[in-house]
Design a protein around this motif. Sequence first.
Motif, PDB file in Angstrom:
ATOM      1  N   ASP A 293      -5.307 -12.724   4.503  1.00 46.83           N
ATOM      2  CA  ASP A 293      -5.761 -12.877   3.124  1.00 46.83           C
ATOM      3  C   ASP A 293      -5.925 -11.525   2.442  1.00 46.83           C
ATOM      4  O   ASP A 293      -5.859 -11.426   1.219  1.00 46.83           O
ATOM      5  CB  ASP A 293      -7.109 -13.618   3.081  1.00 46.83           C
ATOM      6  CG  ASP A 293      -6.942 -15.090   3.412  1.00 46.83           C
ATOM      7  OD1 ASP A 293      -5.812 -15.592   3.317  1.00 46.83           O
ATOM      8  OD2 ASP A 293      -7.942 -15.731   3.752  1.00 46.83           O
ATOM      9  N   ASN A 294      -6.147 -10.493   3.240  1.00 41.90           N
ATOM     10  CA  ASN A 294      -6.415  -9.164   2.685  1.00 41.90           C
ATOM     11  C   ASN A 294      -5.261  -8.193   2.919  1.00 41.90           C
ATOM     12  O   ASN A 294      -5.482  -6.981   2.959  1.00 41.90           O
ATOM     13  CB  ASN A 294      -7.700  -8.603   3.308  1.00 41.90           C
ATOM     14  CG  ASN A 294      -8.943  -9.262   2.754  1.00 41.90           C
ATOM     15  OD1 ASN A 294      -9.278  -9.116   1.581  1.00 41.90           O
ATOM     16  ND2 ASN A 294      -9.643 -10.017   3.596  1.00 41.90           N
ATOM     17  N   TRP A 295      -4.045  -8.689   3.049  1.00 43.40           N
ATOM     18  CA  TRP A 295      -2.929  -7.807   3.380  1.00 43.40           C
ATOM     19  C   TRP A 295      -2.702  -6.732   2.326  1.00 43.40           C
ATOM     20  O   TRP A 295      -2.381  -5.577   2.650  1.00 43.40           O
ATOM     21  CB  TRP A 295      -1.641  -8.615   3.596  1.00 43.40           C
ATOM     22  CG  TRP A 295      -1.054  -9.252   2.361  1.00 43.40           C
ATOM     23  CD1 TRP A 295      -1.315 -10.485   1.879  1.00 43.40           C
ATOM     24  CD2 TRP A 295      -0.119  -8.655   1.449  1.00 43.40           C
ATOM     25  NE1 TRP A 295      -0.600 -10.732   0.725  1.00 43.40           N
ATOM     26  CE2 TRP A 295       0.150  -9.616   0.438  1.00 43.40           C
ATOM     27  CE3 TRP A 295       0.532  -7.429   1.391  1.00 43.40           C
ATOM     28  CZ2 TRP A 295       1.024  -9.373  -0.620  1.00 43.40           C
ATOM     29  CZ3 TRP A 295       1.407  -7.184   0.334  1.00 43.40           C
ATOM     30  CH2 TRP A 295       1.648  -8.142  -0.639  1.00 43.40           C
ATOM     31  N   LEU A 296      -2.895  -7.084   1.054  1.00 44.03           N
ATOM     32  CA  LEU A 296      -2.666  -6.105  -0.008  1.00 44.03           C
ATOM     33  C   LEU A 296      -3.792  -5.070  -0.042  1.00 44.03           C
ATOM     34  O   LEU A 296      -3.561  -3.881  -0.277  1.00 44.03           O
ATOM     35  CB  LEU A 296      -2.553  -6.825  -1.353  1.00 44.03           C
ATOM     36  CG  LEU A 296      -1.926  -6.048  -2.501  1.00 44.03           C
ATOM     37  CD1 LEU A 296      -0.581  -5.434  -2.107  1.00 44.03           C
ATOM     38  CD2 LEU A 296      -1.755  -6.944  -3.724  1.00 44.03           C
ATOM     39  N   ARG A 297      -5.009  -5.511   0.203  1.00 43.47           N
ATOM     40  CA  ARG A 297      -6.123  -4.569   0.292  1.00 43.47           C
ATOM     41  C   ARG A 297      -5.934  -3.618   1.472  1.00 43.47           C
ATOM     42  O   ARG A 297      -6.249  -2.430   1.386  1.00 43.47           O
ATOM     43  CB  ARG A 297      -7.441  -5.327   0.432  1.00 43.47           C
ATOM     44  CG  ARG A 297      -7.846  -6.114  -0.806  1.00 43.47           C
ATOM     45  CD  ARG A 297      -9.123  -6.896  -0.578  1.00 43.47           C
ATOM     46  NE  ARG A 297      -9.624  -7.488  -1.820  1.00 43.47           N
ATOM     47  CZ  ARG A 297     -10.801  -8.085  -1.933  1.00 43.47           C
ATOM     48  NH1 ARG A 297     -11.590  -8.195  -0.884  1.00 43.47           N
ATOM     49  NH2 ARG A 297     -11.189  -8.582  -3.095  1.00 43.47           N
ATOM     50  N   CYS A 298      -5.431  -4.154   2.580  1.00 46.47           N
ATOM     51  CA  CYS A 298      -5.163  -3.301   3.738  1.00 46.47           C
ATOM     52  C   CYS A 298      -4.062  -2.287   3.411  1.00 46.47           C
ATOM     53  O   CYS A 298      -4.146  -1.110   3.791  1.00 46.47           O
ATOM     54  CB  CYS A 298      -4.765  -4.163   4.935  1.00 46.47           C
ATOM     55  SG  CYS A 298      -6.136  -5.098   5.673  1.00 46.47           S
TER      56      CYS A 298
END
Length: 409
Positions: A293-298
Motif C-alpha cells: 500500500d505504501n510502495w510510492l511512499r517507500c
Amino acid sequence: MMLIIQRKIDEIELMEPFLNGRNYIYKEEIKDGVKYRYFISEYWTSKQRQANNIHEISYRACFKPQLPNFFITKLTKEGDWIYDPFMGRGTTLVEGALLGRNVIGNDINPLSKILTEPRLIPPSLERVVNRLGEINLEKNVDVSKEDLFMFFSERTLIQIVNLKNYLLEKEKTNSLDLIDKWIRMVATNRLTGHSKGFFSVYTLPPNQAVSRERQILINKKRNQKPEDKNIKELIIKKTRHLLRDLKKEDFEGEIHYKLMINPADKTPEIPNESVKLIVTSPPFLDVVNYSKDNWLRCWFNGIDVKKVEDKMLLCRTLKCWEYGMEKVFYEMFRVLKKGGFIAFEVGEVRNGKIKLDHSVVKIGKKVGLRYLGTLINLQEFTKTSNIWGIENNKKGTNTNRLVIFLKEI
C-alpha cells in the motif's frame, strides 16, 4: 493479635477505572474452557474532545487518537513511559507526547519512524518556510525513467525528485535535521490522494497507493490528467494545518522518546520492566499489506519494499498469527512494569469467522498476564437493539475490541 485477611480483587473491580460509573452491557462467553468477559459501551467517540490536528497523517488501518487517550489518561501520569510495538503512523506516541508522557515506538516498516518522529518534536511554521526557501526544486533532472506520469505532471515530478534527492543526500551525510525530517514527513503524506491538496492527480485516499496500471484506468475513467502543482506551497499548507492546535509549550517542552525499526518480538533497546502502559494494534492476519500500500511512499524515501515485506508478519493462517503474537507477548511481558497494563486492539477477520480477541486472551494468559476483560467500543451506544451482534460493525476493524491485561505485582 488482629487477623488481616487479604481479599483477591476480582476482574470486574480491576476494570472499574475503564467503566467509571458509565452504563455498559456485560456479557460472558465460555469457549474451550476460557471465560471471555465483554464490557460494551461508548468509551471514546468523535463526540468527545476534538483530536489534535497533529494526528492528521494518513495510514492504513490506524485507530483514532481518542482510543490511546482513553487509556493514557486513566492509567498513567506525566513522565511515565508509554509503548506501542506496532506504532504505524504513531498515534499512541503522539497522543502520549501531547499528554506529557515519555514514549517508545517500534515498527518493522521504516515509514513509521519517518511519519512519527517529526510530530513528537515539531518545528515552527516559520522554520519550515525558511528551509523550503533554501531548497532548489527546479534543477533539471531526468524523470522519464521513474514511470510516474500517470500520477504527476512532468513539472511536479521534477520538484518531487529534486526534493527526494535532497533528503536522501542529507540522510546519507547524517545532516538531516528536524526541519528536514518534518518536510520529508509532510511530503511523504502529500504524494497521492483524492483532493487538490496532494501532489498527484485524483486517486484513492492517501493511505493506499494504487498501482501504475490501476491509476491509468482511473485517469481514463475520470477523463483526467495530472496538473502542475507547487509542492512547496502544498507542504506549507499542510504544515499550517498540522500545527494549528499546538501551543507554545508543545514546541518547547521536553519529551523523551525512543523509536525503533525492529520485529516486535526483538526490542533489546527497551529495559526490563520500564514501561507503564502498552497500547497497540497488530496486523490482522493478511487483511492489510502495509508495504504494498505504501510502495510510492517507500520509493520517495529510498526504502526497498521487498526487504520490508520479507520482515513483516503476514500470516494467512490463524496458527501462524498466534505463533508470531506469542513471541511478541513474551517481549511485552518483559518490558512491562509490575502493575502495568496492556490494551491490545484486535478485530474480527474473514467476515467475522475468526475472532482474534479469543486468541489474544489465551496468549496473554499463557505468558503470565492477568486477563481483565475486553472492552467493545460502540459509536452509538443508544442503539441497543442488537448490541451483542453489532450488526453495523461486523466486518474488519470497525468495532474496537480492546483486550485488557495486567502484569500483577
